[in-house]
Design a protein around this motif. Structure first.
Motif, mmCIF file in Angstrom:
data_model
loop_
_atom_site.group_PDB
_atom_site.id
_atom_site.type_symbol
_atom_site.label_atom_id
_atom_site.label_comp_id
_atom_site.label_asym_id
_atom_site.label_seq_id
_atom_site.Cartn_x
_atom_site.Cartn_y
_atom_site.Cartn_z
ATOM 1 N N ASP A 138 31.793 -24.499 -19.336
ATOM 2 C CA ASP A 138 31.177 -23.525 -18.440
ATOM 3 C C ASP A 138 31.293 -23.966 -16.980
ATOM 4 N N LEU A 139 31.055 -25.248 -16.725
ATOM 5 C CA LEU A 139 31.154 -25.767 -15.356
ATOM 6 C C LEU A 139 32.583 -25.656 -14.830
ATOM 7 N N TYR A 140 33.543 -25.886 -15.704
ATOM 8 C CA TYR A 140 34.956 -25.736 -15.312
ATOM 9 C C TYR A 140 35.255 -24.287 -14.941
ATOM 10 N N GLU A 141 34.787 -23.358 -15.757
ATOM 11 C CA GLU A 141 35.012 -21.933 -15.480
ATOM 12 C C GLU A 141 34.296 -21.507 -14.197
ATOM 13 N N ILE A 142 33.093 -22.041 -13.982
ATOM 14 C CA ILE A 142 32.350 -21.719 -12.760
ATOM 15 C C ILE A 142 33.099 -22.216 -11.527
ATOM 16 N N SER A 143 33.661 -23.432 -11.618
ATOM 17 C CA SER A 143 34.409 -23.974 -10.481
ATOM 18 C C SER A 143 35.631 -23.114 -10.154
ATOM 19 N N LEU A 181 25.249 -22.124 -2.612
ATOM 20 C CA LEU A 181 24.408 -21.301 -3.487
ATOM 21 C C LEU A 181 24.848 -19.836 -3.468
ATOM 22 N N LEU A 182 25.231 -19.354 -2.273
ATOM 23 C CA LEU A 182 25.703 -17.975 -2.171
ATOM 24 C C LEU A 182 27.005 -17.791 -2.937
ATOM 25 N N LEU A 183 27.881 -18.785 -2.843
ATOM 26 C CA LEU A 183 29.155 -18.740 -3.555
ATOM 27 C C LEU A 183 28.936 -18.775 -5.058
ATOM 28 N N LEU A 184 27.998 -19.615 -5.501
ATOM 29 C CA LEU A 184 27.670 -19.706 -6.925
ATOM 30 C C LEU A 184 27.095 -18.382 -7.432
ATOM 31 N N PHE A 185 26.196 -17.800 -6.640
ATOM 32 C CA PHE A 185 25.584 -16.525 -7.022
ATOM 33 C C PHE A 185 26.634 -15.428 -7.152
ATOM 34 N N ARG A 186 27.524 -15.349 -6.173
ATOM 35 C CA ARG A 186 28.562 -14.313 -6.204
ATOM 36 C C ARG A 186 29.522 -14.523 -7.369
ATOM 37 N N SER A 187 29.836 -15.769 -7.648
ATOM 38 C CA SER A 187 30.772 -16.069 -8.739
ATOM 39 C C SER A 187 30.194 -15.647 -10.088
ATOM 40 N N LEU A 188 28.920 -15.970 -10.333
ATOM 41 C CA LEU A 188 28.293 -15.614 -11.607
ATOM 42 C C LEU A 188 28.008 -14.115 -11.690
ATOM 43 N N LYS A 189 27.718 -13.507 -10.526
ATOM 44 C CA LYS A 189 27.471 -12.067 -10.511
ATOM 45 C C LYS A 189 28.724 -11.285 -10.891
ATOM 46 N N GLN A 190 29.877 -11.792 -10.479
ATOM 47 C CA GLN A 190 31.137 -11.120 -10.779
ATOM 48 C C GLN A 190 31.628 -11.410 -12.197
ATOM 49 N N HIS A 191 30.996 -12.371 -12.875
ATOM 50 C CA HIS A 191 31.445 -12.744 -14.220
ATOM 51 C C HIS A 191 30.228 -12.889 -15.133
ATOM 52 N N PRO A 192 29.594 -11.768 -15.550
ATOM 53 C CA PRO A 192 28.386 -11.825 -16.398
ATOM 54 C C PRO A 192 28.553 -12.620 -17.698
ATOM 55 N N PRO A 193 29.712 -12.537 -18.400
ATOM 56 C CA PRO A 193 29.840 -13.342 -19.624
ATOM 57 C C PRO A 193 29.701 -14.841 -19.363
ATOM 58 N N LEU A 194 30.191 -15.305 -18.218
ATOM 59 C CA LEU A 194 30.072 -16.724 -17.879
ATOM 60 C C LEU A 194 28.618 -17.087 -17.615
ATOM 61 N N LEU A 195 27.901 -16.224 -16.908
ATOM 62 C CA LEU A 195 26.473 -16.445 -16.659
ATOM 63 C C LEU A 195 25.705 -16.493 -17.972
ATOM 64 N N LEU A 196 25.992 -15.560 -18.865
ATOM 65 C CA LEU A 196 25.296 -15.480 -20.145
ATOM 66 C C LEU A 196 25.557 -16.723 -20.990
#
Length: 247
Positions: A138-143, A181-196
């Motif tokens: 997950d951390l790899y995908e988030i990066s 933090l803003l970059l992290l928020f935008r990244s997870l917002k654009q990829h809901p399956p990754l956030l979940l």
């Protein structure tokens, strides 16, 4: 094989529902125990939690096969990091389900000579390894997502000039944290399956951390984490597009 896969998917949905019920009982029991006059309710919740936990074992008997199939799929992943993390995670999950099945066999009296504590520790350890590797993926995908969002943002925005006399180290650190933090928020917002998937794995890992004594917790936190994780799991079963795909 396709019919069996569909059956196990349906069984996973029922298991998630039972799991949510089990951890809801744990959470409610933790909240009600300190209150006077709630002893009968607490006892009923404890009995229901035990019954649901026992019933879940029947839904999980086919999970070994499902985990083996997931291992075969992860081996074919194109990128190295997801392939390595998911393959090792699924292998540990196979061992975990084997240990869990052995514990179930002992609980119904078919093999009373099994060392319960030893197998429970092995199960918790391999479950922990599986979740740790899944979180690594997950951390790899988030990066990767953050890198993509930052790249797209850099294309749209021009670098702004800042007066060096009015720019301190504290300002730089604060701006860096806010940007991250803003970059992290935008990244997870654009990829809901990754956030979940990240939320689910983080909540799941609380239980083995407590069982192994790595980070002791209380039934309230474990119950809340299990409930959140179960809801996330039910969403991925109900809506397959919300499940994180393998690269």
């Amino acid at each position: 094989m396709d019919a069996f896969t569909r059956f196990t998917n349906q069984t996973q949905g029922r298991d998630r529902l039972f799991r949510a019920t089990q951890y809801t009982c744990m959470l409610l029991r933790y909240l009600l125990e300190p209150k006077a006059g709630k002893e009968k309710v607490v006892m009923k919740l404890k009995k229901l939690e035990t019954s649901v936990s026992t019933g879940r074992k029947w839904f999980r008997l086919g999970n070994v096969v499902h985990a083996v199939q997931a291992t075969e799929q992860s081996i074919r992943a194109t990128e190295l990091v997801p392939r390595l993390c998911l393959t090792l995670a699924n292998l540990n999950r196979v061992i975990y389900f084997i240990c869990d099945t052995i514990l179930w066999v002992r609980s119904i009296g078919l093999a009373s000579g099994i060392n319960k504590e030893k197998w429970r520790t092995w199960a918790a350890r391999h479950y922990y390894y599986s979740l740790l590797l899944s979180l690594g993926r997950d951390l790899y995908e988030i990066s990767l997502q953050m890198e993509q969002v930052a790249h797209n943002r850099a294309k749209r925005e021009k670098p702004s000039s800042q007066d060096p006399l009015e720019y301190s180290v504290a300002d730089e650190e604060t701006e860096w944290l806010q940007s991250f933090l803003l970059l992290l928020f935008r990244s997870l917002k654009q990829h809901p399956p990754l956030l979940l998937d990240t939320v689910k794995n983080f909540c799941d890992i609380l239980n083995p951390l407590d069982q192994l004594g790595i980070c002791k917790s209380n039934p309230g936190i474990i119950g809340l984490g299990g409930l959140v994780s179960s809801i996330a799991g039910m969403i991925t079963v109900a809506y397959p597009q919300m499940k994180l795909k393998t690269r």
